[in-house]
Design a protein around this motif. Structure first.
Motif, PDB file in Angstrom:
ATOM      1  N   ALA A 120       3.841   9.620 -12.635  1.00 10.07           N
ATOM      2  CA  ALA A 120       3.348   8.534 -11.785  1.00 10.07           C
ATOM      3  C   ALA A 120       3.797   8.724 -10.341  1.00 10.07           C
ATOM      4  CB  ALA A 120       3.849   7.191 -12.322  1.00 10.07           C
ATOM      5  N   ILE A 121       5.080   9.072 -10.137  1.00  9.88           N
ATOM      6  CA  ILE A 121       5.593   9.261  -8.778  1.00  9.88           C
ATOM      7  C   ILE A 121       4.924  10.461  -8.105  1.00  9.88           C
ATOM      8  CG2 ILE A 121       7.656   9.929  -7.461  1.00  9.88           C
ATOM      9  CD1 ILE A 121       9.293   8.141  -9.319  1.00  9.88           C
ATOM     10  N   ALA A 122       4.747  11.556  -8.844  1.00  9.02           N
ATOM     11  CA  ALA A 122       4.097  12.739  -8.286  1.00  9.02           C
ATOM     12  C   ALA A 122       2.658  12.435  -7.891  1.00  9.02           C
ATOM     13  CB  ALA A 122       4.135  13.888  -9.295  1.00  9.02           C
ATOM     14  N   THR A 123       1.957  11.694  -8.734  1.00  9.77           N
ATOM     15  CA  THR A 123       0.565  11.344  -8.425  1.00  9.77           C
ATOM     16  C   THR A 123       0.488  10.452  -7.190  1.00  9.77           C
ATOM     17  OG1 THR A 123       0.020  11.481 -10.787  1.00  9.77           O
ATOM     18  CG2 THR A 123      -1.550  10.342  -9.361  1.00  9.77           C
ATOM     19  N   LEU A 124       1.368   9.462  -7.095  1.00  8.91           N
ATOM     20  CA  LEU A 124       1.386   8.573  -5.927  1.00  8.91           C
ATOM     21  C   LEU A 124       1.761   9.337  -4.657  1.00  8.91           C
ATOM     22  CD1 LEU A 124       3.052   5.397  -7.477  1.00  8.91           C
ATOM     23  CD2 LEU A 124       0.657   5.648  -6.755  1.00  8.91           C
ATOM     24  N   ALA A 125       2.718  10.261  -4.773  1.00 10.58           N
ATOM     25  CA  ALA A 125       3.104  11.076  -3.619  1.00 10.58           C
ATOM     26  C   ALA A 125       1.932  11.927  -3.145  1.00 10.58           C
ATOM     27  CB  ALA A 125       4.300  11.955  -3.969  1.00 10.58           C
ATOM     28  N   ALA A 126       1.187  12.471  -4.103  1.00  7.12           N
ATOM     29  CA  ALA A 126       0.021  13.282  -3.750  1.00  7.12           C
ATOM     30  C   ALA A 126      -1.047  12.442  -3.064  1.00  7.12           C
ATOM     31  CB  ALA A 126      -0.550  13.930  -5.019  1.00  7.12           C
ATOM     32  N   LEU A 127      -1.302  11.251  -3.582  1.00  9.20           N
ATOM     33  CA  LEU A 127      -2.291  10.362  -2.962  1.00  9.20           C
ATOM     34  C   LEU A 127      -1.863   9.956  -1.556  1.00  9.20           C
ATOM     35  CD1 LEU A 127      -3.211   8.078  -6.009  1.00  9.20           C
ATOM     36  CD2 LEU A 127      -4.627   9.858  -4.947  1.00  9.20           C
ATOM     37  N   ASN A 128      -0.550   9.760  -1.375  1.00  7.36           N
ATOM     38  CA  ASN A 128      -0.045   9.417  -0.050  1.00  7.36           C
ATOM     39  C   ASN A 128      -0.297  10.555   0.937  1.00  7.36           C
ATOM     40  OD1 ASN A 128       1.726   7.601   1.713  1.00  7.36           O
ATOM     41  ND2 ASN A 128       2.870   9.509   1.813  1.00  7.36           N
ATOM     42  N   MET A 129      -0.084  11.801   0.486  1.00  9.80           N
ATOM     43  CA  MET A 129      -0.357  12.956   1.341  1.00  9.80           C
ATOM     44  C   MET A 129      -1.844  13.063   1.695  1.00  9.80           C
ATOM     45  SD  MET A 129       1.912  16.069  -0.244  1.00  9.80           S
ATOM     46  CE  MET A 129       3.580  15.786  -0.814  1.00  9.80           C
ATOM     47  N   LEU A 130      -2.688  12.774   0.715  1.00  7.58           N
ATOM     48  CA  LEU A 130      -4.130  12.940   0.910  1.00  7.58           C
ATOM     49  C   LEU A 130      -4.757  11.819   1.730  1.00  7.58           C
ATOM     50  CD1 LEU A 130      -5.172  14.121  -2.673  1.00  7.58           C
ATOM     51  CD2 LEU A 130      -5.332  15.471  -0.573  1.00  7.58           C
ATOM     52  N   LEU A 131      -4.292  10.586   1.511  1.00 10.33           N
ATOM     53  CA  LEU A 131      -4.996   9.426   2.057  1.00 10.33           C
ATOM     54  C   LEU A 131      -4.306   8.753   3.237  1.00 10.33           C
ATOM     55  CD1 LEU A 131      -6.016   7.762  -1.344  1.00 10.33           C
ATOM     56  CD2 LEU A 131      -7.346   9.368   0.056  1.00 10.33           C
ATOM     57  N   ARG A 132      -2.974   8.981   3.376  1.00 14.04           N
ATOM     58  CA  ARG A 132      -2.259   8.250   4.418  1.00 14.04           C
ATOM     59  C   ARG A 132      -1.633   9.169   5.466  1.00 14.04           C
ATOM     60  NH1 ARG A 132      -1.147   3.250   4.694  1.00 14.04           N
ATOM     61  NH2 ARG A 132       0.829   3.696   5.765  1.00 14.04           N
ATOM     62  N   GLY A 133      -2.183  10.368   5.613  1.00 11.97           N
ATOM     63  CA  GLY A 133      -1.617  11.309   6.569  1.00 11.97           C
ATOM     64  C   GLY A 133      -1.549  10.757   7.981  1.00 11.97           C
ATOM     65  N   ASN A 134      -2.630  10.108   8.416  1.00  8.90           N
ATOM     66  CA  ASN A 134      -2.675   9.550   9.774  1.00  8.90           C
ATOM     67  C   ASN A 134      -2.875   8.031   9.764  1.00  8.90           C
ATOM     68  OD1 ASN A 134      -2.530  12.152  11.136  1.00  8.90           O
ATOM     69  ND2 ASN A 134      -4.616  12.492  10.383  1.00  8.90           N
ATOM     70  N   ALA A 135      -2.496   7.413   8.661  1.00  6.35           N
ATOM     71  CA  ALA A 135      -2.713   5.970   8.536  1.00  6.35           C
ATOM     72  C   ALA A 135      -1.711   5.191   9.396  1.00  6.35           C
ATOM     73  CB  ALA A 135      -2.577   5.549   7.076  1.00  6.35           C
ATOM     74  N   ALA A 136      -2.114   3.994   9.773  1.00  6.98           N
ATOM     75  CA  ALA A 136      -1.237   3.123  10.552  1.00  6.98           C
ATOM     76  C   ALA A 136      -0.103   2.612   9.667  1.00  6.98           C
ATOM     77  CB  ALA A 136      -2.039   1.947  11.099  1.00  6.98           C
ATOM     78  N   PRO A 137       1.076   2.355  10.235  1.00  2.00           N
ATOM     79  CA  PRO A 137       2.188   1.817   9.434  1.00  2.00           C
ATOM     80  C   PRO A 137       1.842   0.452   8.857  1.00  2.00           C
ATOM     81  CG  PRO A 137       2.694   1.711  11.781  1.00  2.00           C
ATOM     82  CD  PRO A 137       1.448   2.525  11.651  1.00  2.00           C
ATOM     83  N   LEU A 138       2.487   0.128   7.753  1.00  3.28           N
ATOM     84  CA  LEU A 138       2.233  -1.156   7.103  1.00  3.28           C
ATOM     85  C   LEU A 138       2.947  -2.301   7.813  1.00  3.28           C
ATOM     86  CD1 LEU A 138       2.622  -0.030   3.369  1.00  3.28           C
ATOM     87  CD2 LEU A 138       0.517  -0.262   4.714  1.00  3.28           C
ATOM     88  N   ALA A 139       4.036  -1.985   8.519  1.00  2.00           N
ATOM     89  CA  ALA A 139       4.780  -2.988   9.287  1.00  2.00           C
ATOM     90  C   ALA A 139       5.353  -2.314  10.520  1.00  2.00           C
ATOM     91  CB  ALA A 139       5.900  -3.594   8.440  1.00  2.00           C
ATOM     92  N   GLN A 140       5.728  -3.107  11.509  1.00  4.10           N
ATOM     93  CA  GLN A 140       6.203  -2.555  12.774  1.00  4.10           C
ATOM     94  C   GLN A 140       7.710  -2.344  12.821  1.00  4.10           C
ATOM     95  OE1 GLN A 140       4.120  -1.387  15.201  1.00  4.10           O
ATOM     96  NE2 GLN A 140       2.625  -1.815  13.581  1.00  4.10           N
ATOM     97  N   ASP A 141       8.446  -2.946  11.908  1.00  2.00           N
ATOM     98  CA  ASP A 141       9.903  -2.812  11.896  1.00  2.00           C
ATOM     99  C   ASP A 141      10.404  -2.729  10.461  1.00  2.00           C
ATOM    100  OD1 ASP A 141      10.620  -3.193  14.816  1.00  2.00           O
ATOM    101  OD2 ASP A 141       9.524  -5.050  14.451  1.00  2.00           O
ATOM    102  N   LEU A 142      11.623  -2.217  10.314  1.00  5.11           N
ATOM    103  CA  LEU A 142      12.261  -2.193   9.006  1.00  5.11           C
ATOM    104  C   LEU A 142      12.487  -3.614   8.511  1.00  5.11           C
ATOM    105  CD1 LEU A 142      14.961   0.599   9.555  1.00  5.11           C
ATOM    106  CD2 LEU A 142      12.948   0.743   8.072  1.00  5.11           C
TER     107      LEU A 142
END
Length: 272
Positions: A120-142
């Motif tokens: 599950a983690i490997a699949t999610l990591a792969a999807l993150n590489m494929l789909l969120r390479g240049n995506a905007a951050p989900l939040a502006q601060d920690l």
């Protein structure tokens, strides 16, 4: 003598694992654990280890290999002022607590659920590489201090359970909160050591050698694998980095993400 000869194919396969892990680390900047765990998982099965034991040994051995490689990486990133020691000091006790819990779960329980979790983690990591390479951050601060603590505990626990270092979960988590990418990578290297060292110690102390473990096991760690993989990973990582400068790293990362997704899905299906 006969035992040593029969171990030769295993040694050669372990050496090949170190070469591949090092090249990919240099080419793509991916952590060794995300490569080493699935390779060892299938390799140990090929040489007669049952799937449940193979996954537990692969997880513990991967964590052991991360200890020396993360120390080398920390020194390099610290020299470039890319390790956030202030954030790390706050996260460290939460990461450590998560690692101990995750390592004890592996040592005491094991089971096919570890294979499913890695898949599950490997699949999610792969999807993150494929789909969120240049995506905007989900939040502006920690998040708040409490939220950061929960984040550290979760990263520590999950990473220890599947034998990966800091990069696979820490980098995308920090960058999702608009954290600078170069600082995320450097800080993740230090997180990797916080995960790997206590994780290995816990698995050595709490774990017992599986009945069909390969030659070289102490506790859950296969030290033969450690001895063959680490030197070659360290040797080939800078070679991979030099090759990566001549190639399109974005395309390479997509190819790796596809392979990783295939591996993750296959492990999920095998576990289920």
């Amino acid at each position: 003598m006969e035992q040593m000869i029969s171990f030769l194919p295993v040694a050669l396969a372990l050496m090949a694992t170190g070469v591949v892990a090092g090249l990919l680390a240099g080419l793509l900047g991916v952590g060794g654990g995300i490569v080493i765990v699935p390779v060892l998982y299938y390799l140990f099965q090929y040489f007669g280890v049952d799937p449940v034991s193979a996954m537990v040994i692969a997880t513990a051995t991967s964590l052991a290999t991360i200890v020396p490689t993360s120390i080398s990486s920390i020194r390099a990133h610290h020299g470039n002022n890319n390790v956030d020691w202030v954030l790390l000091r706050w996260l460290a006790p939460f990461i450590l607590a998560g690692v101990i819990v995750g390592s004890l779960l592996v040592a005491r329980m094991g089971g096919t659920w570890l294979t499913a979790l890695f898949g599950a983690i490997a699949t999610l990591a792969a999807l993150n590489m494929l789909l969120r390479g240049n995506a905007a951050p989900l939040a502006q601060d920690l998040p708040s201090k409490r939220g950061q603590g929960a984040m550290g505990a979760g990263i520590g626990c999950l990473s220890a359970m599947v034998g990966i270092g800091g990069g696979t979960l820490t980098v995308p988590t920090l960058t999702a909160f608009n954290y600078p990418a170069h600082r995320a990578v450097g800080t993740a290297a230090a997180v990797g050591l916080l995960i790997a060292l206590p994780g290995v110690i816990t698995m050595l102390v709490a774990g017992t050698v599986p009945t069909n473990a390969p030659l070289g096991n102490v506790g859950l760690v296969n030290w033969a694998g450690f001895a063959f993989i680490v030197p070659l990973t360290v040797l080939f990582s800078p070679i991979g980095a030099r090759i990566g400068k001549r190639l399109d790293s974005a395309k390479l990362k997509k190819v790796f993400a596809l392979v990783l997704a295939f591996t993750g899905i296959r492990m999920l299906l095998q576990a289920l």
